[in-house]
Motif scaffolding. Structure first.
Motif, PDB file in Angstrom:
ATOM      1  N   LEU A  14       0.824  -1.206   0.000  1.00 27.27           N
ATOM      2  CA  LEU A  14       0.000   0.000   0.000  1.00 27.27           C
ATOM      3  C   LEU A  14       0.861   1.260   0.000  1.00 27.27           C
ATOM      4  CD1 LEU A  14      -2.770  -1.037   2.555  1.00 27.27           C
ATOM      5  CD2 LEU A  14      -3.138  -0.449   0.158  1.00 27.27           C
ATOM      6  N   TRP A  17       2.363   1.464  -3.550  1.00 26.83           N
ATOM      7  CA  TRP A  17       1.367   1.581  -4.614  1.00 26.83           C
ATOM      8  C   TRP A  17       0.777   2.986  -4.693  1.00 26.83           C
ATOM      9  CZ3 TRP A  17       0.677  -1.504  -8.564  1.00 26.83           C
ATOM     10  CH2 TRP A  17      -0.474  -1.407  -9.335  1.00 26.83           C
ATOM     11  N   GLY A  18       0.418   3.526  -3.576  1.00 30.50           N
ATOM     12  CA  GLY A  18      -0.096   4.897  -3.542  1.00 30.50           C
ATOM     13  C   GLY A  18      -1.573   5.014  -3.859  1.00 30.50           C
ATOM     14  N   ASP A  19      -2.013   4.464  -4.984  1.00 26.54           N
ATOM     15  CA  ASP A  19      -3.412   4.536  -5.403  1.00 26.54           C
ATOM     16  C   ASP A  19      -4.248   3.487  -4.678  1.00 26.54           C
ATOM     17  OD1 ASP A  19      -2.259   5.122  -8.759  1.00 26.54           O
ATOM     18  OD2 ASP A  19      -2.879   6.581  -7.238  1.00 26.54           O
ATOM     19  N   PRO A  20      -5.591   3.597  -4.747  1.00 22.99           N
ATOM     20  CA  PRO A  20      -6.445   2.553  -4.155  1.00 22.99           C
ATOM     21  C   PRO A  20      -6.124   1.186  -4.752  1.00 22.99           C
ATOM     22  CG  PRO A  20      -7.744   4.490  -4.684  1.00 22.99           C
ATOM     23  CD  PRO A  20      -6.389   4.723  -5.269  1.00 22.99           C
ATOM     24  N   LEU A  21      -6.035   0.189  -3.886  1.00 27.17           N
ATOM     25  CA  LEU A  21      -5.671  -1.172  -4.306  1.00 27.17           C
ATOM     26  C   LEU A  21      -6.833  -2.118  -4.026  1.00 27.17           C
ATOM     27  CD1 LEU A  21      -3.343  -3.010  -5.347  1.00 27.17           C
ATOM     28  CD2 LEU A  21      -2.657  -3.296  -2.965  1.00 27.17           C
ATOM     29  N   SER A  63     -11.705  -1.429  -2.290  1.00 26.01           N
ATOM     30  CA  SER A  63     -10.308  -1.080  -2.565  1.00 26.01           C
ATOM     31  C   SER A  63      -9.827  -0.260  -1.380  1.00 26.01           C
ATOM     32  CB  SER A  63     -10.186  -0.260  -3.850  1.00 26.01           C
ATOM     33  OG  SER A  63     -10.528  -1.038  -4.977  1.00 26.01           O
ATOM     34  N   GLN A  65      -6.698   2.384   0.327  1.00 27.51           N
ATOM     35  CA  GLN A  65      -5.602   3.304   0.063  1.00 27.51           C
ATOM     36  C   GLN A  65      -5.004   3.786   1.377  1.00 27.51           C
ATOM     37  OE1 GLN A  65      -6.745   6.902  -2.015  1.00 27.51           O
ATOM     38  NE2 GLN A  65      -4.685   7.207  -2.838  1.00 27.51           N
ATOM     39  N   CYS A  67      -3.496   6.467   3.565  1.00 28.37           N
ATOM     40  CA  CYS A  67      -3.602   7.929   3.586  1.00 28.37           C
ATOM     41  C   CYS A  67      -3.087   8.473   4.916  1.00 28.37           C
ATOM     42  CB  CYS A  67      -5.054   8.360   3.413  1.00 28.37           C
ATOM     43  SG  CYS A  67      -5.856   7.730   1.936  1.00 28.37           S
TER      44      CYS A  67
END
Length: 200
Positions: A14, A17-21, A63, A65, A67
């Motif tokens: 996570l 990746w940075g973006d929603p997974l 998904s 993310q 934050c």
């Protein structure tokens, strides 16, 4: 892999990746059911909440993310909001142009071209790291010689001084005319360069 190792790996993924997974993507990665992957994500979510971490997991349609904690937004804004950098003044651009094209140059030479004192402007350019002292002249009084810095090249996008535009082009870069100048700055520099050189 144990549950804790999978959760640790998910946390690392996570972060990178940075973006929603999607939970399904993680399930396929670890060869586990999607429901199990969802469970691990939500456990991580609870772990962050329980310890009051500066990070949190946001769920968006199965998904997830990584934050920052919304409670810390003010501090993040204070750190990350860029400080507004003042543009160089007309006078600063003129002095900088003279130094760039005539370096090494003395303050007297700069003032001879501009026709006005340039002490404060020169000091300001040095404080900004755009101009530096290059030593002393052999002329009477041994005045300081000035030249541009690597920061000047970086700021204006030049690899070297060889990339400076032609002298005739510099008035296009200086958009406002100084009311104290009788002729365009480029003409003054050109006249000084083509005429007799002041001893330095």
């Amino acid at each position: 892999m144990t549950k804790e190792k999978i959760k640790s790996a998910i946390e690392s993924i996570l972060f990178v990746w940075g973006d929603p997974l999607e939970a399904k993507v993680v399930a396929d990665l670890f060869d586990i059911p999607t429901s199990e992957a969802l469970q691990y994500f939500r456990e991580l979510q609870e772990d962050y909440e329980e310890k009051g971490s500066g990070l949190c997991l946001r769920e968006i349609d199965k998904s997830f993310q990584l934050c920052t904690n919304p409670e810390n937004d003010d501090y993040i804004q204070r750190l990350c909001t860029p400080v507004r950098t003042r543009k160089l003044s007309q006078s600063s651009l003129e002095v900088l142009a003279i130094i760039a094209y005539k370096q090494p140059v003395t303050k007297a030479q700069i003032e001879s071209i501009r026709g006005i004192r340039s002490d404060r402007v020169l000091e300001g350019l040095m404080l900004k790291g755009l101009v530096e002292e290059l030593g002393r002249s052999n002329a009477i009084g041994r005045p300081y010689l000035y030249g541009t810095t690597k920061e000047f090249l970086r700021l204006f996008g030049f690899e070297s001084l060889k990339e400076l535009p032609e002298i005739e082009e510099i008035d296009e870069l200086i958009t406002e005319e100084d009311p104290e100048l009788d002729t365009p700055l480029a003409d003054q520099i050109a006249m000084d360069v083509n005429g007799e050189q002041t001893e330095i």
